[in-house]
Design an enzyme around this catalytic site. Structure first.
Site, PDB file in Angstrom:
ATOM      1  CG  ASP A   2       5.401  15.931  78.179  1.00 33.48           C
ATOM      2  OD1 ASP A   2       5.686  14.788  77.767  1.00 33.48           O
ATOM      3  OD2 ASP A   2       5.649  16.323  79.327  1.00 33.48           O
ATOM      4  CG  ASN A  50      13.433  13.380  74.102  1.00 32.86           C
ATOM      5  OD1 ASN A  50      12.840  14.240  73.442  1.00 32.86           O
ATOM      6  ND2 ASN A  50      13.051  13.068  75.338  1.00 32.86           N
TER       7      ASN A  50
HETATM    8  C1  FPP Z   1       6.893  13.748  74.413  1.00 29.61           C
HETATM    9  O1  FPP Z   1       5.941  12.830  74.884  1.00 29.61           O
HETATM   10  C2  FPP Z   1       7.024  13.647  72.965  1.00 29.61           C
HETATM   11  C3  FPP Z   1       8.172  13.356  72.297  1.00 29.61           C
HETATM   12  C4  FPP Z   1       9.441  13.089  72.976  1.00 29.61           C
HETATM   13  C5  FPP Z   1       8.186  13.239  70.828  1.00 29.61           C
HETATM   14  C6  FPP Z   1       7.358  14.220  70.055  1.00 29.61           C
HETATM   15  C7  FPP Z   1       7.242  13.701  68.675  1.00 29.61           C
HETATM   16  C8  FPP Z   1       6.130  13.720  67.904  1.00 29.61           C
HETATM   17  C9  FPP Z   1       4.880  14.358  68.310  1.00 29.61           C
HETATM   18  C10 FPP Z   1       6.120  13.035  66.576  1.00 29.61           C
HETATM   19  C11 FPP Z   1       7.090  13.464  65.547  1.00 29.61           C
HETATM   20  C12 FPP Z   1       7.208  14.936  65.344  1.00 29.61           C
HETATM   21  C13 FPP Z   1       7.114  15.604  64.169  1.00 29.61           C
HETATM   22  C14 FPP Z   1       7.509  17.024  64.165  1.00 29.61           C
HETATM   23  C15 FPP Z   1       6.615  15.001  62.919  1.00 29.61           C
HETATM   24  P1  FPP Z   1       6.431  11.674  75.878  1.00 29.61           P
HETATM   25  O2  FPP Z   1       6.866  10.507  75.049  1.00 29.61           O
HETATM   26  O3  FPP Z   1       7.472  12.209  76.797  1.00 29.61           O
HETATM   27  O4  FPP Z   1       5.126  11.350  76.655  1.00 29.61           O
HETATM   28  P2  FPP Z   1       4.995  10.886  78.186  1.00 29.61           P
HETATM   29  O5  FPP Z   1       5.588  11.991  79.027  1.00 29.61           O
HETATM   30  O6  FPP Z   1       3.521  10.768  78.372  1.00 29.61           O
HETATM   31  O7  FPP Z   1       5.711   9.594  78.318  1.00 29.61           O
END
Ligand code: FPP
Length: 227
Positions: A2, A50
């Site tokens: 996150d 998501n």
């Molecule tokens: C949460 O942060 C993260 C995600 C929903 C996506 C995670 C994906 C990756 C790290 C990249 C691709 C993965 C792989 C396995 C290659 P958020 O967007 O909710 O952050 P925020 O809460 O700060 O808005």
């Protein structure tokens, strides 16, 4: 994993750049976990919830997944890592699904570590799916209702070949589980760090493991029984 969005916002960048930098932390964490001899690492990359994000962000994440899978197949092979995936994989775009299945196939005999990506994953949906499958088997007299136990439920979850979770790490300061492996974390140690995912390094992983090593896992027993 996150905090990608907040990481980008803090730097005045668009969210996509946060996700892109998040892939660097994925790479570092996977390599570090392999080096440390961890046998199973599961990354919550995309939840069922998501899908409700803006289409542009969902598309960006799907593209990142395809490009990461293409780029990292060599790292997986060099480090003897088996790729696995849990979730409603059929709901992924064809390109992602195809690449995923290809890399899973190519790495299936690797033995150093199993890297599981939770994609279009939701723990409640996983349980609903398991209950449906078990119900059909009961109806067809393959399982009798009296014999349903924890192991039968385990066998019908996406994680059927994985052990229970020992340590769950959540980044970015949020202290919640967000529909992740609810059944499997029954006795997991929980670790929360303020570090945003793109800032997460090998050192952060080591810090979490050191903290984990200090915990006394009693599994319902008394401290005296454990020692
Ligand atoms: C949460 O942060 C993260 C995600 C929903 C996506 C995670 C994906 C990756 C790290 C990249 C691709 C993965 C792989 C396995 C290659 P958020 O967007 O909710 O952050 P925020 O809460 O700060 O808005």
């Amino acid at each position: 994993m996150d905090g990608n969005g907040r990481w980008a916002k803090q730097k005045g960048l668009i969210r996509a750049i946060g996700h892109e930098n998040g892939t660097k932390s994925v790479r570092e964490t996977v390599e570090a976990a392999t080096e440390l001899g961890i046998k199973n690492l599961t990354l919550y990359a995309f939840s069922t919830e998501n899908w409700n994000r803006p289409k542009l962000e969902v598309d960006t994440l799907m593209k990142l997944l395809v490009s990461s899978l293409k780029k990292e197949i060599k790292t997986l092979q060099d480090n003897n890592i088996k790729l696995n995936a849990i979730g409603d994989l059929q709901s992924l775009p064809k390109k992602v699904y195809k690449e995923l299945i290809e890399v899973i196939g190519k790495t299936e005999t690797n033995t150093q570590m199993t890297l599981t990506l939770a994609l279009s994953y939701g723990s409640r949906a996983e349980m609903v799916n398991a209950i449906k499958e078990i119900s059909v088997k009961v109806k067809n007299n393959i399982i009798s209702a009296e014999n349903i136990d924890e192991s039968i439920i385990n066998e019908h979850l996406y994680t059927q070949n994985l052990p229970d979770v020992d340590l769950l790490i959540r980044t970015s300061g949020e202290q919640r589980i967000s529909n992740f492996l609810l059944w499997q974390i029954a006795y997991a140690e929980l670790y929360f760090t303020n570090s945003l995912w793109p800032d997460f390094t090998k050192q952060h992983l080591c810090d979490a493991i050191i903290e984990y090593q200090k915990r006394e896992r009693r599994f319902g027993k008394t401290s005296e029984q454990i020692s």
